[in-house]
Design an enzyme around this catalytic site. Structure first.
Site, PDB file in Angstrom:
ATOM      1  N   GLN A 288     -19.734 -31.813 -20.342  1.00  0.00           N
ATOM      2  CA  GLN A 288     -20.269 -32.005 -19.826  1.00  0.00           C
ATOM      3  C   GLN A 288     -20.718 -32.930 -20.863  1.00  0.00           C
ATOM      4  O   GLN A 288     -22.141 -32.965 -20.357  1.00  0.00           O
ATOM      5  CB  GLN A 288     -21.375 -31.071 -19.902  1.00  0.00           C
ATOM      6  CG  GLN A 288     -20.455 -29.575 -19.529  1.00  0.00           C
ATOM      7  CD  GLN A 288     -21.047 -28.347 -19.813  1.00  0.00           C
ATOM      8  OE1 GLN A 288     -22.681 -28.187 -19.274  1.00  0.00           O
ATOM      9  NE2 GLN A 288     -21.107 -27.928 -20.999  1.00  0.00           N
ATOM     10  N   ASN A 289     -20.581 -33.736 -21.436  1.00  0.00           N
ATOM     11  CA  ASN A 289     -21.275 -35.287 -22.395  1.00  0.00           C
ATOM     12  C   ASN A 289     -21.263 -36.322 -21.984  1.00  0.00           C
ATOM     13  O   ASN A 289     -20.123 -36.639 -21.476  1.00  0.00           O
ATOM     14  CB  ASN A 289     -21.300 -34.697 -23.868  1.00  0.00           C
ATOM     15  CG  ASN A 289     -20.970 -33.126 -24.828  1.00  0.00           C
ATOM     16  OD1 ASN A 289     -21.460 -32.369 -24.171  1.00  0.00           O
ATOM     17  ND2 ASN A 289     -20.642 -32.597 -26.007  1.00  0.00           N
ATOM     18  N   VAL A 290     -22.195 -36.427 -22.124  1.00  0.00           N
ATOM     19  CA  VAL A 290     -22.357 -38.209 -21.846  1.00  0.00           C
ATOM     20  C   VAL A 290     -21.251 -38.990 -23.233  1.00  0.00           C
ATOM     21  O   VAL A 290     -22.276 -40.112 -22.673  1.00  0.00           O
ATOM     22  CB  VAL A 290     -23.178 -38.839 -21.119  1.00  0.00           C
ATOM     23  CG1 VAL A 290     -23.509 -37.533 -19.681  1.00  0.00           C
ATOM     24  CG2 VAL A 290     -24.949 -38.804 -21.796  1.00  0.00           C
TER      25      VAL A 290
ATOM     26  N   HIS B 253     -20.717 -34.958 -16.191  1.00  0.00           N
ATOM     27  CA  HIS B 253     -21.338 -35.463 -16.664  1.00  0.00           C
ATOM     28  C   HIS B 253     -21.657 -37.206 -16.491  1.00  0.00           C
ATOM     29  O   HIS B 253     -22.992 -37.617 -16.671  1.00  0.00           O
ATOM     30  CB  HIS B 253     -22.706 -35.091 -16.693  1.00  0.00           C
ATOM     31  CG  HIS B 253     -22.891 -33.524 -16.780  1.00  0.00           C
ATOM     32  ND1 HIS B 253     -23.349 -32.309 -17.761  1.00  0.00           N
ATOM     33  CD2 HIS B 253     -22.429 -32.994 -15.871  1.00  0.00           C
ATOM     34  CE1 HIS B 253     -23.209 -31.137 -17.116  1.00  0.00           C
ATOM     35  NE2 HIS B 253     -23.423 -31.302 -15.629  1.00  0.00           N
TER      36      HIS B 253
HETATM   37  P1  OAD Z   1     -27.032 -27.030 -24.531  1.00  0.00           P
HETATM   38  O1  OAD Z   1     -27.993 -27.245 -25.758  1.00  0.00           O
HETATM   39  O2  OAD Z   1     -27.762 -26.037 -22.925  1.00  0.00           O
HETATM   40  O3  OAD Z   1     -26.527 -25.752 -25.387  1.00  0.00           O
HETATM   41  C1  OAD Z   1     -25.626 -26.284 -26.759  1.00  0.00           C
HETATM   42  C2  OAD Z   1     -25.134 -24.963 -27.409  1.00  0.00           C
HETATM   43  O4  OAD Z   1     -24.528 -25.617 -28.554  1.00  0.00           O
HETATM   44  C3  OAD Z   1     -25.771 -24.170 -27.731  1.00  0.00           C
HETATM   45  O5  OAD Z   1     -25.136 -22.743 -27.492  1.00  0.00           O
HETATM   46  C4  OAD Z   1     -25.748 -24.120 -28.764  1.00  0.00           C
HETATM   47  O6  OAD Z   1     -25.666 -23.067 -29.775  1.00  0.00           O
HETATM   48  C5  OAD Z   1     -24.162 -24.557 -29.763  1.00  0.00           C
HETATM   49  N1  OAD Z   1     -23.909 -25.302 -30.511  1.00  0.00           N
HETATM   50  C6  OAD Z   1     -25.097 -26.155 -31.718  1.00  0.00           C
HETATM   51  N2  OAD Z   1     -24.620 -26.243 -32.541  1.00  0.00           N
HETATM   52  C7  OAD Z   1     -22.997 -25.844 -32.625  1.00  0.00           C
HETATM   53  C8  OAD Z   1     -21.798 -26.540 -33.214  1.00  0.00           C
HETATM   54  N3  OAD Z   1     -22.187 -27.544 -34.026  1.00  0.00           N
HETATM   55  N4  OAD Z   1     -20.942 -26.270 -32.688  1.00  0.00           N
HETATM   56  C9  OAD Z   1     -20.297 -25.215 -31.674  1.00  0.00           C
HETATM   57  N5  OAD Z   1     -21.327 -25.784 -30.817  1.00  0.00           N
HETATM   58  C10 OAD Z   1     -22.907 -25.927 -31.431  1.00  0.00           C
HETATM   59  O7  OAD Z   1     -26.211 -28.066 -24.362  1.00  0.00           O
HETATM   60  P2  OAD Z   1     -25.435 -27.623 -22.933  1.00  0.00           P
HETATM   61  O8  OAD Z   1     -24.709 -26.242 -23.213  1.00  0.00           O
HETATM   62  O9  OAD Z   1     -23.993 -28.943 -23.145  1.00  0.00           O
HETATM   63  O10 OAD Z   1     -26.489 -31.693 -18.135  1.00  0.00           O
HETATM   64  O11 OAD Z   1     -25.991 -28.662 -21.863  1.00  0.00           O
HETATM   65  C11 OAD Z   1     -25.207 -28.255 -20.783  1.00  0.00           C
HETATM   66  C12 OAD Z   1     -26.132 -29.704 -19.915  1.00  0.00           C
HETATM   67  O12 OAD Z   1     -27.639 -29.154 -19.326  1.00  0.00           O
HETATM   68  C13 OAD Z   1     -26.252 -30.834 -20.189  1.00  0.00           C
HETATM   69  O13 OAD Z   1     -24.462 -31.652 -19.890  1.00  0.00           O
HETATM   70  C14 OAD Z   1     -27.012 -32.456 -20.409  1.00  0.00           C
HETATM   71  C15 OAD Z   1     -28.434 -30.896 -20.424  1.00  0.00           C
HETATM   72  O14 OAD Z   1     -29.349 -31.103 -19.267  1.00  0.00           O
HETATM   73  C16 OAD Z   1     -27.207 -33.273 -18.032  1.00  0.00           C
HETATM   74  O15 OAD Z   1     -27.721 -34.420 -18.586  1.00  0.00           O
HETATM   75  C17 OAD Z   1     -26.662 -33.283 -16.462  1.00  0.00           C
END
Ligand code: OAD
Length: 249
Positions: A104-106, A122
């Site tokens: 999902q990362n850009v 994304h």
């Molecule tokens: P989130 O910010 O919602 O979630 C990030 C997750 O990473 C959380 O569950 C943290 O606990 C976890 N995390 C933090 N540090 C970590 C580490 N060192 N190792 C493993 N996990 C860790 O981000 P996404 O789930 O990626 O979309 O969010 C999805 C989408 O929402 C993104 O792609 C973006 C955003 O709006 C768009 O921009 C279209």
């Protein structure tokens, strides 16, 4: 960690015997590189309002504001490097016969770490496209203070990322669901698993009978349903998983 790998027979079997593997990553995989996540304390959506920065409407209303915010994120990303989690995933691509990486990362950090095939759900922040005609422009210039204009139609450049309310690239979405439905082992790494359609993938994997492993320092909405959760940072857990597979196959 190694205790978990040795003691849980299903987990051990999945890692050592299964060949069709899918990895889904979210912002957490890049957290240890210094890229901010979205929904955690101190995350981007705690400080900024996505409706003012990450929608087509926001861009129409104030293209300069949106452009500057993305140029700032691009600068931030241009300063960071992949971490051991990204490198471990690049190695997994070589370890498994049938491997798909969906992110999902850009930020492009998976490719920077050596992953060859990456399904970017994304988009990619290091590319632009024309807001009007959709023509894609590879490469960015951090010195562009305002959005340049398309050489085809004169429309404004915007980052080639998926904004809220927009469709995901259909070929990427199709490939992501296809590989998920036929995999034996699925990893959900560093994602809150809240944003669909990406968040549907671990559920789809479970329904298809795959063994699902989650890696995250915090429990998420899917933790109670997956087969195994490694509670910890992916940059520490993933290299250990890769070493375990290499040592025990
Ligand atoms: P989130 O910010 O919602 O979630 C990030 C997750 O990473 C959380 O569950 C943290 O606990 C976890 N995390 C933090 N540090 C970590 C580490 N060192 N190792 C493993 N996990 C860790 O981000 P996404 O789930 O990626 O979309 O969010 C999805 C989408 O929402 C993104 O792609 C973006 C955003 O709006 C768009 O921009 C279209």
């Amino acid at each position: 960690m190694l205790d978990e790998l040795n003691q849980k027979e299903g987990l051990r079997r999945a890692l050592l015997n299964f060949r069709r593997v899918v990895v889904l990553t979210g912002a957490g995989i890049s957290a240890e590189s210094g890229v901010p996540t979205f929904r955690e304390k101190g995350g981007l959506w705690g400080k900024y309002n996505p409706e003012e920065l990450a929608t087509a409407r926001a861009f129409q209303k104030n293209p300069q504001l949106v452009w500057e915010w993305y140029q700032w994120r691009r600068w931030l990303i241009s300063e960071v490097k992949p971490n051991p989690g990204h490198y471990a995933i690049a190695e997994m691509e070589r370890l498994f016969d049938d491997f798909s990486l969906i992110t999902q990362n850009v930020d492009g950090l998976h490719r920077a770490a050596g992953s060859m095939i990456v399904l970017e759900m994304h988009g990619n922040i290091m590319r632009n496209k024309c807001f009007d005609c959709g023509k894609v422009f590879d490469g960015i210039n951090l010195k562009d203070k305002e959005p340049p204009r398309c050489d085809g139609c004169g429309g404004l450049y915007r980052p080639d990322v998926v904004w809220f309310g927009e469709m995901l690239p259909s070929d990427v979405l199709y490939a992501a669901f296809q590989s998920t439905q036929s995999c034996e082992l699925f990893f959900s790494i560093g994602t809150s698993a809240l944003v669909h359609p990406a968040a549907s993938l671990p559920i789809e994997a479970m329904h298809s009978g795959a063994y699902v492993i989650e890696i995250n320092p915090q429990p998420t909405v899917i933790s109670h349903s997956v087969d195994h959760t490694f509670l910890g940072p992916s940059g520490e857990i993933l290299p250990q998983i890769v070493d375990f597979i290499k040592a025990n196959r």
